[in-house]
Design an enzyme around this catalytic site. Structure first.
Site, PDB file in Angstrom:
ATOM      1  N   TYR A 190       6.413   8.630   0.534  1.00 47.53           N
ATOM      2  CA  TYR A 190       6.235   7.384   0.180  1.00 47.53           C
ATOM      3  C   TYR A 190       6.360   6.427   1.425  1.00 47.53           C
ATOM      4  O   TYR A 190       7.051   6.819   2.299  1.00 47.53           O
ATOM      5  CB  TYR A 190       7.679   6.598  -0.680  1.00 47.53           C
ATOM      6  CG  TYR A 190       7.431   7.718  -2.164  1.00 47.53           C
ATOM      7  CD1 TYR A 190       6.645   7.077  -2.993  1.00 47.53           C
ATOM      8  CD2 TYR A 190       8.024   8.993  -2.132  1.00 47.53           C
ATOM      9  CE1 TYR A 190       6.704   7.979  -4.421  1.00 47.53           C
ATOM     10  CE2 TYR A 190       8.062   9.647  -3.486  1.00 47.53           C
ATOM     11  CZ  TYR A 190       7.309   9.048  -4.582  1.00 47.53           C
ATOM     12  OH  TYR A 190       7.013   9.857  -5.632  1.00 47.53           O
ATOM     13  N   SER A 191       5.602   5.183   1.429  1.00 44.69           N
ATOM     14  CA  SER A 191       5.534   4.316   2.462  1.00 44.69           C
ATOM     15  C   SER A 191       6.827   3.627   2.495  1.00 44.69           C
ATOM     16  O   SER A 191       7.263   3.190   1.388  1.00 44.69           O
ATOM     17  CB  SER A 191       4.280   3.529   2.504  1.00 44.69           C
ATOM     18  OG  SER A 191       3.158   4.432   2.616  1.00 44.69           O
ATOM     19  N   CYS A 194      -5.008   0.515   2.485  1.00 44.20           N
ATOM     20  CA  CYS A 194      -3.801   1.737   1.859  1.00 44.20           C
ATOM     21  C   CYS A 194      -3.904   1.373   0.277  1.00 44.20           C
ATOM     22  O   CYS A 194      -4.068   0.489  -0.168  1.00 44.20           O
ATOM     23  CB  CYS A 194      -2.501   0.930   1.965  1.00 44.20           C
ATOM     24  SG  CYS A 194      -1.195   2.264   1.876  1.00 44.20           S
ATOM     25  N   GLU A 221      -5.039   4.615   4.986  1.00 39.36           N
ATOM     26  CA  GLU A 221      -4.139   5.562   4.259  1.00 39.36           C
ATOM     27  C   GLU A 221      -4.202   5.666   2.714  1.00 39.36           C
ATOM     28  O   GLU A 221      -3.961   4.543   1.971  1.00 39.36           O
ATOM     29  CB  GLU A 221      -2.775   5.300   4.547  1.00 39.36           C
ATOM     30  CG  GLU A 221      -1.607   6.249   4.497  1.00 39.36           C
ATOM     31  CD  GLU A 221      -0.391   6.130   5.327  1.00 39.36           C
ATOM     32  OE1 GLU A 221      -0.532   6.337   6.627  1.00 39.36           O
ATOM     33  OE2 GLU A 221       0.742   5.714   4.869  1.00 39.36           O
ATOM     34  N   TYR A 259      -4.693   7.796  -1.043  1.00 41.78           N
ATOM     35  CA  TYR A 259      -4.411   9.107  -1.658  1.00 41.78           C
ATOM     36  C   TYR A 259      -5.170   9.182  -2.854  1.00 41.78           C
ATOM     37  O   TYR A 259      -5.360   8.108  -3.592  1.00 41.78           O
ATOM     38  CB  TYR A 259      -3.023   9.175  -2.197  1.00 41.78           C
ATOM     39  CG  TYR A 259      -2.366   9.083  -0.722  1.00 41.78           C
ATOM     40  CD1 TYR A 259      -2.276  10.273   0.208  1.00 41.78           C
ATOM     41  CD2 TYR A 259      -1.657   8.320  -0.042  1.00 41.78           C
ATOM     42  CE1 TYR A 259      -1.477  10.338   1.281  1.00 41.78           C
ATOM     43  CE2 TYR A 259      -0.672   8.126   0.814  1.00 41.78           C
ATOM     44  CZ  TYR A 259      -0.549   9.149   1.677  1.00 41.78           C
ATOM     45  OH  TYR A 259      -0.038   9.077   2.872  1.00 41.78           O
TER      46      TYR A 259
HETATM   47  P1  NAP Z   1      -3.820   1.130  -9.832  1.00 42.43           P
HETATM   48  O1  NAP Z   1      -2.698   0.443 -10.667  1.00 42.43           O
HETATM   49  O2  NAP Z   1      -4.221   2.311 -10.598  1.00 42.43           O
HETATM   50  O3  NAP Z   1      -4.972   0.506  -9.230  1.00 42.43           O
HETATM   51  C1  NAP Z   1      -4.995  -0.769  -8.704  1.00 42.43           C
HETATM   52  C2  NAP Z   1      -6.114  -1.542  -8.752  1.00 42.43           C
HETATM   53  O4  NAP Z   1      -7.092  -0.679  -7.980  1.00 42.43           O
HETATM   54  C3  NAP Z   1      -6.753  -1.637 -10.109  1.00 42.43           C
HETATM   55  O5  NAP Z   1      -7.161  -3.034 -10.222  1.00 42.43           O
HETATM   56  C4  NAP Z   1      -7.865  -0.637 -10.093  1.00 42.43           C
HETATM   57  O6  NAP Z   1      -8.774  -1.132 -11.010  1.00 42.43           O
HETATM   58  C5  NAP Z   1      -8.326  -0.870  -8.663  1.00 42.43           C
HETATM   59  N1  NAP Z   1      -9.385   0.413  -8.209  1.00 42.43           N
HETATM   60  C6  NAP Z   1      -9.774   1.414  -8.880  1.00 42.43           C
HETATM   61  N2  NAP Z   1     -10.555   1.908  -8.243  1.00 42.43           N
HETATM   62  C7  NAP Z   1     -11.113   1.181  -7.336  1.00 42.43           C
HETATM   63  C8  NAP Z   1     -12.115   1.189  -6.259  1.00 42.43           C
HETATM   64  N3  NAP Z   1     -12.694   2.194  -6.265  1.00 42.43           N
HETATM   65  N4  NAP Z   1     -12.167   0.179  -5.396  1.00 42.43           N
HETATM   66  C9  NAP Z   1     -11.162  -0.792  -5.315  1.00 42.43           C
HETATM   67  N5  NAP Z   1     -10.246  -0.922  -6.338  1.00 42.43           N
HETATM   68  C10 NAP Z   1     -10.349   0.036  -7.360  1.00 42.43           C
HETATM   69  O7  NAP Z   1      -3.012   1.769  -8.515  1.00 42.43           O
HETATM   70  P2  NAP Z   1      -1.787   2.375  -8.032  1.00 42.43           P
HETATM   71  O8  NAP Z   1      -1.815   3.580  -9.386  1.00 42.43           O
HETATM   72  O9  NAP Z   1      -0.763   1.761  -7.990  1.00 42.43           O
HETATM   73  O10 NAP Z   1      -2.078   3.413  -6.938  1.00 42.43           O
HETATM   74  C11 NAP Z   1      -1.913   3.123  -5.606  1.00 42.43           C
HETATM   75  C12 NAP Z   1      -2.556   4.167  -4.748  1.00 42.43           C
HETATM   76  O11 NAP Z   1      -1.746   4.016  -3.638  1.00 42.43           O
HETATM   77  C13 NAP Z   1      -2.106   5.664  -5.101  1.00 42.43           C
HETATM   78  O12 NAP Z   1      -3.116   6.360  -5.013  1.00 42.43           O
HETATM   79  C14 NAP Z   1      -0.865   5.963  -4.187  1.00 42.43           C
HETATM   80  O13 NAP Z   1      -0.746   7.429  -3.814  1.00 42.43           O
HETATM   81  C15 NAP Z   1      -1.307   5.042  -2.948  1.00 42.43           C
HETATM   82  N6  NAP Z   1      -0.197   4.887  -2.077  1.00 42.43           N
HETATM   83  C16 NAP Z   1       1.205   4.790  -2.464  1.00 42.43           C
HETATM   84  C17 NAP Z   1       2.214   4.415  -1.601  1.00 42.43           C
HETATM   85  C18 NAP Z   1       3.532   4.407  -1.978  1.00 42.43           C
HETATM   86  O14 NAP Z   1       4.261   4.239  -1.080  1.00 42.43           O
HETATM   87  N7  NAP Z   1       3.993   4.305  -3.306  1.00 42.43           N
HETATM   88  C19 NAP Z   1       1.813   4.325  -0.045  1.00 42.43           C
HETATM   89  C20 NAP Z   1       0.435   4.524   0.145  1.00 42.43           C
HETATM   90  C21 NAP Z   1      -0.620   4.768  -0.814  1.00 42.43           C
HETATM   91  P3  NAP Z   1      -9.486  -0.391 -12.520  1.00 42.43           P
HETATM   92  O15 NAP Z   1      -8.255   0.566 -12.659  1.00 42.43           O
HETATM   93  O16 NAP Z   1      -9.529  -1.515 -13.484  1.00 42.43           O
HETATM   94  O17 NAP Z   1     -10.750   0.228 -12.295  1.00 42.43           O
END
Ligand code: NAP
Length: 400
Positions: free
Chosen positions: A199-200, A358, A398, A400
């Site tokens: 996790y970041s 990210c 970054e 995933y």
């Molecule tokens: P999410 O709620 O599933 O999605 C956020 C937004 O991104 C939604 O509006 C979604 O739209 C949109 N989206 C979907 N496909 C896209 C695309 N191709 N281009 C641009 N936008 C798009 O996000 P989440 O579940 O929080 O996921 C965040 C990601 O960050 C995960 O993969 C996680 O592993 C990663 N991450 C997390 C951390 C951490 O510390 N927790 C750190 C670094 C990275 P629709 O669904 O309406 O299409």
């Protein structure tokens, strides 16, 4: 007659103490040279052709280990390790020239491996030097939960939490942009310990609360997710095993005149909360711009929506976009970037501009295409600019 001198080879190995068993390397390997058992992820010396496709995607750097050996370590050797063996003494073969040749060859192979991704990633020139890999699964830091707060609306299906961990007397230095590993308690059905998840860090280097030796994480509860449910259910006072810190390139520039463009979706906002806090605390009057493109389904599902509204425009320019607001057109971060193409193209001509991406993997291509379109429209060439930014530590991804 003397037996012919055997030549040592350089063997690609994975550090079992640092590896978080995410298996990304195994997925990336085009020739199935990487495999795992219940204990370790390992590289088959008989198959590895040094293509380096596995190096850049590894989130911890555990993949980037090499030993000069006369006889390669077998898969069985590697499966049994708890830690990497030291470099063996190769006797007469262990010459300085060989060691240098090994370094040169690895460096050039690594450089070549990064060409396809827009150049070798580097830390910003003005970033501080990070500490990495201080704690491992066998020697974790033990943190205590100071707080666990929901940061998305209760009514939405998206349960995202801001979790604060205190390290007490333990030294756990982090810089903005680094990650930590969380060791979920318990075992898999086969009796092996659960895999570590990364996790970041969502707080600044001097703590969630200034000088309190704590840090914050942004965690989304995933259906069936072992670590996310463990973290989201934690109560104040619970103990958590933490590894890391990880990450030596996705770091914030110290230069106050750096323009920082932050592009994220969902919990990918975590490092940018850290960046924003750092700017606010350490350089509130910085001349460099802080610009955020942040995508979520709805305002209620956008992590930190409330606190973001309180960040003054003078500190950060915000573009919050939504993909699923009823009766509104779907908007992704890359759509808004295109709308602001003129301003972004101006920033791209400055060697003080840094771009950070990210979040969801799918966003990476969309953002890349938007930057290419913006450049085309304004007489620039993204294919030329991107590798220069990447090599000088000004372009970071970054996802995933
Ligand atoms: P999410 O709620 O599933 O999605 C956020 C937004 O991104 C939604 O509006 C979604 O739209 C949109 N989206 C979907 N496909 C896209 C695309 N191709 N281009 C641009 N936008 C798009 O996000 P989440 O579940 O929080 O996921 C965040 C990601 O960050 C995960 O993969 C996680 O592993 C990663 N991450 C997390 C951390 C951490 O510390 N927790 C750190 C670094 C990275 P629709 O669904 O309406 O299409």
């Amino acid at each position: 007659m003397n037996a012919p001198q055997k030549t040592p080879i350089k063997q690609h190995l994975i550090d079992p103490e640092i590896c978080i068993r995410c298996y990304t390397c195994e997925e990336m390997c085009p020739i199935d040279a990487i495999t795992h058992d219940d204990n370790n992820v390992v590289v088959d010396a008989a198959k590895c052709n040094y293509c380096m496709d596995c190096i850049a995607p590894c989130p911890t750097g555990s993949i980037d280990n090499w030993r000069m050996v006369m006889e390669p370590y077998s898969l069985q050797d590697q499966f049994s390790w708890d830690e990497l063996p030291e470099q063996q003494d190769l006797g007469e073969a262990d010459t300085g020239a060989l060691a240098e040749a090994m370094e040169d060859e690895i460096s050039s192979l690594l450089a070549r491996a990064h060409e396809g991704t827009g150049g070798k990633p580097a830390a910003p020139a003005s970033a501080d030097k990070p500490s990495i890999n201080l704690y491992s699964r066998t020697r974790p830091a033990v943190a205590r939960v100071q707080g666990n707060y929901r940061i998305t609306d209760e009514g939405t299906g998206s349960d995202v939490r801001h979790i604060i961990l205190s390290f007490g007397e333990q030294v756990f230095p982090v810089l903005e942009g680094q990650s930590v590993g969380i060791v979920p308690p318990g075992t898999k059905p086969d009796g092996r310990p659960h895999d570590i998840r990364l996790y970041s860090v969502a707080s600044a280097r001097d703590g969630e609360k200034r000088n309190a030796n704590n840090l914050a994480l942004t965690v989304k509860r995933e259906e069936g997710g072992v670590c996310s449910n463990y973290l989201c259910d934690l109560k104040k006072g619970d103990e958590v095993q933490v590894t890391g810190p990880f990450g030596g390139t996705f770091l914030m520039p110290n230069d106050p005149s750096a323009n920082i463009v932050m592009i994220c979706t969902g919990t990918g906002s975590a490092p940018f909360r850290a960046f924003t806090e750092r700017r606010r605390r350490a350089m509130p009057g910085a001349p460099g711009k802080l610009i955020l493109y942040f995508g979520a389904r709805t305002p209620g599902e956008l992590p930190y929506f409330g606190p973001l509204k309180k960040v003054p425009p003078a500190l950060m320019e915000q573009h919050l976009v939504y993909s699923r607001v009823p009766d509104s057109p779907k908007e992704y971060v890359q759509d808004r970037m295109r709308v602001n193409g003129e301003a972004l193209s101006g920033l791209l001509t400055s060697d003080r501009t840094h771009i950070y991406i990210c979040g969801l993997k799918g966003m990476e291509t969309g953002v890349d295409e938007a930057l290419a379109d913006i450049c085309r429209k304004h007489g620039l060439d993204w294919a030329t600019i991107k590798p220069v930014m990447r090599a000088s530590g000004r372009y970071h991804v970054e996802t995933y």
